[in-house]
Design a protein around this motif. Structure first.
Motif, PDB file in Angstrom:
ATOM      1  N   GLY A 838       0.816  -1.206   0.000  1.00 54.28           N
ATOM      2  CA  GLY A 838       0.000   0.000   0.000  1.00 54.28           C
ATOM      3  C   GLY A 838       0.845   1.249   0.000  1.00 54.28           C
ATOM      4  N   ALA A 839       1.996   1.186  -0.700  1.00 54.13           N
ATOM      5  CA  ALA A 839       2.944   2.296  -0.614  1.00 54.13           C
ATOM      6  C   ALA A 839       3.759   2.397  -1.900  1.00 54.13           C
ATOM      7  CB  ALA A 839       3.877   2.100   0.584  1.00 54.13           C
ATOM      8  N   ARG A 840       4.516   3.474  -1.987  1.00 55.01           N
ATOM      9  CA  ARG A 840       5.399   3.672  -3.135  1.00 55.01           C
ATOM     10  C   ARG A 840       6.661   2.826  -2.971  1.00 55.01           C
ATOM     11  NH1 ARG A 840       3.215   8.722  -1.905  1.00 55.01           N
ATOM     12  NH2 ARG A 840       1.958   9.625  -3.588  1.00 55.01           N
ATOM     13  N   ALA A 841       7.488   2.824  -4.015  1.00 56.59           N
ATOM     14  CA  ALA A 841       8.625   1.906  -4.079  1.00 56.59           C
ATOM     15  C   ALA A 841       9.622   2.105  -2.948  1.00 56.59           C
ATOM     16  CB  ALA A 841       9.332   2.064  -5.429  1.00 56.59           C
ATOM     17  N   ASP A 842       9.810   3.352  -2.489  1.00 58.28           N
ATOM     18  CA  ASP A 842      10.835   3.599  -1.470  1.00 58.28           C
ATOM     19  C   ASP A 842      10.474   3.029  -0.100  1.00 58.28           C
ATOM     20  OD1 ASP A 842       8.770   5.411  -1.280  1.00 58.28           O
ATOM     21  OD2 ASP A 842      10.015   7.030  -0.497  1.00 58.28           O
ATOM     22  N   LEU A 843       9.243   2.554   0.069  1.00 60.81           N
ATOM     23  CA  LEU A 843       8.813   2.046   1.375  1.00 60.81           C
ATOM     24  C   LEU A 843       8.623   0.535   1.404  1.00 60.81           C
ATOM     25  CD1 LEU A 843       6.135   4.728   2.379  1.00 60.81           C
ATOM     26  CD2 LEU A 843       8.562   4.666   2.990  1.00 60.81           C
ATOM     27  N   LEU A 844       8.996  -0.167   0.334  1.00 53.98           N
ATOM     28  CA  LEU A 844       8.685  -1.597   0.249  1.00 53.98           C
ATOM     29  C   LEU A 844       9.352  -2.408   1.350  1.00 53.98           C
ATOM     30  CD1 LEU A 844       8.683  -2.257  -3.611  1.00 53.98           C
ATOM     31  CD2 LEU A 844       6.759  -1.902  -2.055  1.00 53.98           C
ATOM     32  N   ASP A 845      10.599  -2.116   1.663  1.00 52.20           N
ATOM     33  CA  ASP A 845      11.284  -2.852   2.738  1.00 52.20           C
ATOM     34  C   ASP A 845      10.645  -2.542   4.091  1.00 52.20           C
ATOM     35  OD1 ASP A 845      13.030  -4.143   1.074  1.00 52.20           O
ATOM     36  OD2 ASP A 845      14.628  -2.653   1.289  1.00 52.20           O
ATOM     37  N   LEU A 846      10.354  -1.295   4.323  1.00 48.85           N
ATOM     38  CA  LEU A 846       9.768  -0.882   5.597  1.00 48.85           C
ATOM     39  C   LEU A 846       8.380  -1.508   5.777  1.00 48.85           C
ATOM     40  CD1 LEU A 846      10.790   1.011   7.856  1.00 48.85           C
ATOM     41  CD2 LEU A 846       9.415   2.834   6.840  1.00 48.85           C
ATOM     42  N   ALA A 847       7.651  -1.662   4.690  1.00 46.50           N
ATOM     43  CA  ALA A 847       6.279  -2.172   4.755  1.00 46.50           C
ATOM     44  C   ALA A 847       6.214  -3.672   5.019  1.00 46.50           C
ATOM     45  CB  ALA A 847       5.540  -1.847   3.464  1.00 46.50           C
ATOM     46  N   LYS A 848       7.349  -4.347   5.064  1.00 44.94           N
ATOM     47  CA  LYS A 848       7.348  -5.766   5.433  1.00 44.94           C
ATOM     48  C   LYS A 848       7.110  -5.957   6.935  1.00 44.94           C
ATOM     49  CE  LYS A 848      10.583  -7.028   1.744  1.00 44.94           C
ATOM     50  NZ  LYS A 848      11.958  -7.526   1.442  1.00 44.94           N
ATOM     51  N   ILE A 849       7.284  -4.885   7.705  1.00 53.00           N
ATOM     52  CA  ILE A 849       7.096  -4.949   9.153  1.00 53.00           C
ATOM     53  C   ILE A 849       5.598  -5.012   9.456  1.00 53.00           C
ATOM     54  CG2 ILE A 849       7.535  -3.760  11.332  1.00 53.00           C
ATOM     55  CD1 ILE A 849       9.868  -2.325   9.955  1.00 53.00           C
ATOM     56  N   SER A 850       5.221  -5.815  10.419  1.00 50.31           N
ATOM     57  CA  SER A 850       3.823  -5.916  10.831  1.00 50.31           C
ATOM     58  C   SER A 850       3.277  -4.555  11.239  1.00 50.31           C
ATOM     59  CB  SER A 850       3.678  -6.885  12.013  1.00 50.31           C
ATOM     60  OG  SER A 850       4.106  -8.180  11.662  1.00 50.31           O
ATOM     61  N   VAL A 852       3.018  -1.917   9.683  1.00 47.18           N
ATOM     62  CA  VAL A 852       3.631  -0.747   9.043  1.00 47.18           C
ATOM     63  C   VAL A 852       3.329  -0.825   7.552  1.00 47.18           C
ATOM     64  CG1 VAL A 852       5.753   0.555   8.635  1.00 47.18           C
ATOM     65  CG2 VAL A 852       5.435  -0.676  10.780  1.00 47.18           C
ATOM     66  N   LYS A 853       2.206  -0.275   7.174  1.00 51.02           N
ATOM     67  CA  LYS A 853       1.751  -0.294   5.794  1.00 51.02           C
ATOM     68  C   LYS A 853       1.241   1.085   5.426  1.00 51.02           C
ATOM     69  CE  LYS A 853       2.164  -4.857   5.299  1.00 51.02           C
ATOM     70  NZ  LYS A 853       2.936  -5.041   6.543  1.00 51.02           N
ATOM     71  N   SER A 854       1.151   1.339   4.128  1.00 52.47           N
ATOM     72  CA  SER A 854       0.496   2.524   3.587  1.00 52.47           C
ATOM     73  C   SER A 854       0.997   3.801   4.275  1.00 52.47           C
ATOM     74  CB  SER A 854      -1.017   2.370   3.729  1.00 52.47           C
ATOM     75  OG  SER A 854      -1.700   3.401   3.059  1.00 52.47           O
ATOM     76  N   ARG A 855       0.071   4.615   4.757  1.00 54.56           N
ATOM     77  CA  ARG A 855       0.416   5.911   5.353  1.00 54.56           C
ATOM     78  C   ARG A 855       1.284   5.754   6.596  1.00 54.56           C
ATOM     79  NH1 ARG A 855       2.105  10.770   4.730  1.00 54.56           N
ATOM     80  NH2 ARG A 855       1.487  12.214   6.372  1.00 54.56           N
ATOM     81  N   THR A 856       1.091   4.671   7.336  1.00 55.61           N
ATOM     82  CA  THR A 856       1.907   4.429   8.527  1.00 55.61           C
ATOM     83  C   THR A 856       3.387   4.342   8.157  1.00 55.61           C
ATOM     84  OG1 THR A 856       0.078   3.225   9.534  1.00 55.61           O
ATOM     85  CG2 THR A 856       2.258   2.903  10.496  1.00 55.61           C
ATOM     86  N   ALA A 857       3.687   3.630   7.083  1.00 54.37           N
ATOM     87  CA  ALA A 857       5.078   3.496   6.654  1.00 54.37           C
ATOM     88  C   ALA A 857       5.676   4.853   6.292  1.00 54.37           C
ATOM     89  CB  ALA A 857       5.166   2.544   5.458  1.00 54.37           C
ATOM     90  N   ARG A 858       4.873   5.692   5.642  1.00 57.65           N
ATOM     91  CA  ARG A 858       5.381   7.010   5.257  1.00 57.65           C
ATOM     92  C   ARG A 858       5.680   7.869   6.480  1.00 57.65           C
ATOM     93  NH1 ARG A 858       8.216   8.292   1.421  1.00 57.65           N
ATOM     94  NH2 ARG A 858       6.786   7.187   0.014  1.00 57.65           N
ATOM     95  N   VAL A 859       4.831   7.810   7.492  1.00 57.32           N
ATOM     96  CA  VAL A 859       5.074   8.603   8.703  1.00 57.32           C
ATOM     97  C   VAL A 859       6.337   8.113   9.414  1.00 57.32           C
ATOM     98  CG1 VAL A 859       4.131   9.275  10.949  1.00 57.32           C
ATOM     99  CG2 VAL A 859       2.629   9.174   8.960  1.00 57.32           C
ATOM    100  N   PHE A 860       6.553   6.799   9.437  1.00 62.68           N
ATOM    101  CA  PHE A 860       7.812   6.277   9.992  1.00 62.68           C
ATOM    102  C   PHE A 860       9.001   6.855   9.214  1.00 62.68           C
ATOM    103  CE2 PHE A 860       5.450   3.157  12.403  1.00 62.68           C
ATOM    104  CZ  PHE A 860       6.301   2.813  13.439  1.00 62.68           C
ATOM    105  N   TRP A 861       8.901   6.834   7.907  1.00 63.05           N
ATOM    106  CA  TRP A 861       9.984   7.322   7.045  1.00 63.05           C
ATOM    107  C   TRP A 861      10.252   8.809   7.305  1.00 63.05           C
ATOM    108  CZ3 TRP A 861      12.875   5.080   2.971  1.00 63.05           C
ATOM    109  CH2 TRP A 861      13.563   5.962   2.157  1.00 63.05           C
ATOM    110  N   GLU A 862       9.198   9.594   7.378  1.00 62.23           N
ATOM    111  CA  GLU A 862       9.353  11.035   7.550  1.00 62.23           C
ATOM    112  C   GLU A 862       9.912  11.402   8.920  1.00 62.23           C
ATOM    113  OE1 GLU A 862       5.413  12.338   6.854  1.00 62.23           O
ATOM    114  OE2 GLU A 862       5.627  12.460   4.668  1.00 62.23           O
TER     115      GLU A 862
END
Length: 947
Positions: A838-850, A852-862
């Motif tokens: 549920g995210a763009r390419a730069d978040l694919l590794d991060l989104a493997k975490i339970s 941590v998907k979609s908007r949640t992954a982006r907020v972690f990144w930011e």
């Protein structure tokens, strides 16, 4: 050494959140004595949650406030015996609560009713797990079924039927587990029709096999070659894996013992095993809900899979079971199986009909039909007297007799200490009924403090989800009522179902599909009408709904009440009189199943000559229901059709050979017609594929079968179309979407025409493109609830769309690989990963975490957590801070805009805050643990690569 952000001269949002303090005086989790509870006065405990809400300014956080009144807003009508002559309403009725029923014999009377009996040969650990799950003994019919000749030995197929709630699944479970435990090299496939059932069964089987060891003589027996760093050290364990649309399972035969699958996934597994030459590892196939063979859309897949297994002539035991089989002898003949039919129910059901505020008994179907026929006649003399009367309501909301009956019967059940399950025809009706029933539920001072606390815990759990707490559930859950339908996400449905099972909720209002989709028995089942939409439910669905009444071990008897209008009495009588329909083959030409069946057996090389095809056909259910001449003509016509469409050819030896396209269609689990459509679409796309945007690839991702997709909202379609950039507009042109047509449909409001094959093709294109907008949003970090609002569709449907597209994307990737379109396959695979995240390419590794998907992954990144390693090394407080920003986006906006260096504290009550904080803290701990597992795995791979 990394320098803290605040040491660099600025504060991140994490630093700001970390500085916030939350002072609470929590009482949740602290048990109070019975004396403390009973001594509480009305002022302390008489309040209830009202409909009013407080809104935390700027944060979008809603919470129920406490009303000073302890009384329900609505008063449910009383129910009294029809023989009563006075106006006095009875106190809480026992309504058959204390009946002296003959008990089922147990192991003391019949030793064969114990699963530990040597005849069954089950290991002690498995028997203990069954006992822990509440199965301490089996029924006489189950013992008789298992004791059939060669059944336990696994050398004879079995077909059987038993009522809903009669314990039919246990027989298949025992046979399946016995096979994989005694024969470590053998695998099992369990086929279920719905994803919800697969997920439920997956959890149950994993509990049952926990700690159970297979009969393995050596550590390597029954397993293939494994990597040096394989984490699965104990190869004697029983591993259960789920396969369904949207699942991440990529296991092979060597990675599993039991595969729990949807129909489509099971067929794909069998095809793959045949092609790979590993089908000999398959020992048993269980087809639950065998009546689904008759399903117009998916039934033929179940039939062609079973027919392939019969044609293999391998040592594979086939087990079929259902609660609604009327022609079991024919099915047994087809599957070369023994058959067993049971009518036993451990908890008997009393049936009633309610209309015009009157309840009539219907202990047998004939009495029920006789009663309804008399009531619908002009003759007012009724030979079957009513059993009870429902008083008319003073409330305008309950003026309709049907609704008055539903609410009164539900409240009566709750006040007697039991749970009720109410079935409605649609989602909107579910929510309205749930609200009405909740407003008539017992006040808070009539409910134990423990139950009230558990309901608040449930609300905190729902609030911690990414979609937040549904406003209707926010009002109904404190009163012990919830609704359950496909419009909720799977996480919400699981929480509601679990709360009901534990007694936290007393009433669930559900759509009719719940009867087939999940196992939630209740003391009393109430049907709000007998229709699903405008049409009456079928006999099988009605039987499944009524069969949910009565819980083994908790109820002496179950009850079903069908509440209907007098105008529906005649139709209801005919429905109740109707026999269960006979299960028929779906390989007939009008259902187009035979075309796929023949293509599959040719592509998998099961039948390549005319004689072999003839032998295959003789093993179908269709062969047992159709005359020989008609069947031969059908086969001849179907083969000709496959040849004409270049899916099959005939080589120099006269053998049938699947073409490249034919093999791609089979590998991707498409029907021949859908495969040809996809092939033509891709070929057209390859001539002018729009690569400077994403809309074309999202369109390719959309399932070609549009029956399960949302209807087009043309004004929304027009709005989204007008927002497309130049790249997106080119995609419109290439796929065949006419902007003028979209605008006309938006202005006219008329339905999309589908009366001709050409119109159907056009409708498919427009529906897929409308769905592609939703996929685009899913892959670009827009939360599910936001997408649901944007397209005016339930959030559960958006989640289901994502799962459906995962499965379709996997098929499309295989299709492209076999067709030699490797580049397109790579692009599709990348987009499949984005859809899953549920995210763009730069978040694919991060989104493997339970979690941590979609908007949640982006907020972690930011906020500085841009890698798995950084999340793994984070503290619970740091992760909790990020989660709070995700949950309250208004808070994040204030921080990012610089308008609030120190945002105000969240204005929530101490108890509610404490519960919510604990839920979010637990989620933070799970996230860190998941990140650590992923990081360790990455390290192992790096070490193995270096070696």
């Amino acid at each position: 050494m990394e320098i803290p952000n605040n040491a660099k001269g600025f504060l991140t949002s994490i630093d700001i959140v970390r500085k916030q303090t939350f002072k609470t005086t929590a009482i949740a989790g602290n048990k109070r004595s019975h004396a403390q509870i009973t001594n509480l006065n009305a002022a302390e405990h008489g309040s209830i949650l009202s409909d009013r809400t407080n809104t935390c300014s700027g944060y979008g956080f809603h919470r129920p406030t406490v009303s000073s009144s302890g009384k329900p807003r609505l008063q449910a009508s009383g129910i009294r015996p029809a023989s009563s002559t006075g106006g006095q309403v009875d106190a809480i009725s026992e309504y058959s609560q204390r009946k002296a029923l003959a008990s089922t014999p147990g192991p003391a009377e019949n030793p064969l009713l114990s699963l530990s009996h040597p005849r069954y040969g089950l290991p002690d650990a498995l028997v203990r797990n069954f006992a822990a799950a509440g199965i301490n003994a089996i029924y006489p019919w189950q013992s008789a079924c298992l004791s059939g000749r060669n059944i336990l030995q696994g050398t004879k197929n079995l077909v059987y039927t038993a009522p809903t709630g009669g314990g039919k699944s246990l027989v298949a479970d025992v046979l399946m587990l016995k096979k994989v435990i005694e024969n470590p090299t053998k695998k099992a496939i369990l086929v279920l029709p719905y994803v919800a059932l697969v997920q439920e069964k997956l959890k149950w089987l994993r509990r049952i096999v926990d700690g159970v060891q297979k009969n393995v003589d050596s550590p390597s027996q029954g397993v293939g070659q494994r990597g040096k760093w394989d984490k699965r050290v104990d190869h004697s364990e029983v591993r259960v894996v789920g396969f369904f649309g949207g699942s991440k399972a990529r296991a092979t035969w060597t990675d599993l013992d039991i595969a729990v699958c949807t129909i489509e996934k099971a067929n794909s597994l069998v095809n793959a095993a045949i092609e790979e030459g590993t089908i000999g590892d398959l020992g048993v196939v269980v087809m639950d809900e065998l009546h689904m063979i008759d399903d117009d859309h998916r039934g033929y897949i179940l039939e062609l899979m079973a027919t392939k297994l019969l044609s293999l002539q391998q040592d594979i035991q086939i087990i079929g079971l259902s609660a609604t089989l009327s022609n079991i002898e024919l099915l047994a003949k087809w599957l070369d199986a023994k058959y067993y039919e049971s009518r036993y129910r451990p908890v008997p059901i009393e049936e009633h009909i309610a209309f015009d505020n009157t309840i009539y008994p219907a202990s047998t179907s004939s009495a029920f039909i006789k009663t309804t026929s008399q009531l619908n006649s002009k003759d007012n003399r009724i030979s079957v007297p009513p059993s009870r009367l429902i008083l008319s309501s003073e409330h305008k909301e309950l003026q309709k007799p049907v609704l008055n009956a539903v609410v009164s019967l539900a409240i009566e059940t709750v006040r007697t200490g039991y749970g009720a399950l109410v079935f409605c025809s649609g989602r909107q009706g579910c929510q309205m009924d749930a609200l009405l029933i909740s407003e008539a539920m017992p006040a808070a001072n009539e409910v134990s403090a423990d139950i009230l606390d558990r309901r608040q815990q449930m609300m905190a759990e729902l609030r911690s989800l990414s979609v937040g707490l549904d406003p209707v559930l926010e009002k109904s859950i404190p009163r012990g009522v919830a609704f359950h339908h496909a419009g909720l996400t799977s996480e919400e449905r699981n929480i509601v179902a679990e709360a009901y099972s534990q007694g936290t909720l007393k009433v669930i209002v559900a759509t009719c599909s719940l009867a087939a989709g999940i196992n939630l028995p209740a003391r009393r089942v109430i049907l709000h009408g007998a229709r699903m939409g405008r049409d009456l439910v079928g006999p099988a669905m009605l039987r499944q709904m009524r069969g949910r009444a009565g819980r083994k071990g908790k109820d002496e008897v179950g009850e079903s009440y069908l509440c209907c209008d007098k105008a529906d009495l005649e139709a209801v009588a005919e429905l109740l009189e109707a026999e269960l329909p006979a299960v028929k083959s779906c390989l007939t030409p009008d259902k187009r199943g035979l075309k796929r069946a023949l293509l599959e057996v040719i592509a998998t090389r099961l039948a390549v000559h005319a004689d072999a095809v003839d032998d295959y056909i003789k093993r179908t259910l269709l062969y047992h229901t159709l005359s020989g001449d008609d069947l031969q003509a059908m086969v001849k016509s179907t083969i000709a059709d496959l040849l004409t469409n270049n899916l099959v050819s005939i080589d120099q030896t006269g053998s049938y050979v699947a073409s490249q396209l034919g093999r791609a269609i089979v590998a991707s689990s498409l029907t021949p017609d859908d495969g040809i459509f996809v092939h033509d679409e891709i070929q057209r796309a390859l001539r002018a594929f729009v690569m400077d945007g994403e809309m074309h690839i999202f369109y390719m991702f959309t399932p070609v079968q549009t029956s399960g997709l949302a209807d087009i909202n043309w004004p929304i379609f027009r709005t989204e179309m007008e927002s497309l950039d130049e790249s997106g507009l080119r995609v419109l042109k290439y796929v065949g979407v006419n902007p003028k047509f979209v605008n006309d449909m938006g202005n006219s409001g008329r339905p999309l025409p589908t009366h001709t094959p050409s119109a159907l093709t056009t409708a498919r294109i427009y529906t897929r493109f409308y769905t592609a907008f939703q996929l685009r949003d899913l892959c670009n970090e827009i939360p599910i609830h936001t997408i649901a609002t944007r397209y005016n569709t339930p959030r559960g449907h958006i989640q289901t769309l994502a799962q459906t597209c995962h499965g379709f994307a996997a098929g499309m990737i295989k299709f492209c690989q076999i067709m030699g379109w490797g580049m397109l396959a790579a692009v599709l695979e990348h987009m499949a990963d984005r859809l899953r995240a549920g995210a763009r390419a730069d978040l694919l590794d991060l989104a493997k975490i339970s979690f941590v998907k979609s908007r949640t992954a982006r907020v972690f990144w930011e906020n500085g957590f841009g890698s798995v390693r950084k999340v793994a090394e984070a503290s619970v407080g740091e992760v909790l801070g990020v989660l709070m920003l995700v949950r309250f986006p208004a808070l994040l906006n204030l921080i990012m805009s610089g308008r609030a260096a120190q945002p105000k504290k969240l204005k929530i009550g101490p108890d509610e805050e404490d519960r919510y904080q604990r839920k979010m803290t637990l989620k933070a701990e799970i996230i860190i643990a998941s990140a650590n597992r992923l990081w360790e795995k990455e390290q192992d791979i790096e070490i193995e690569t270096e070696l």
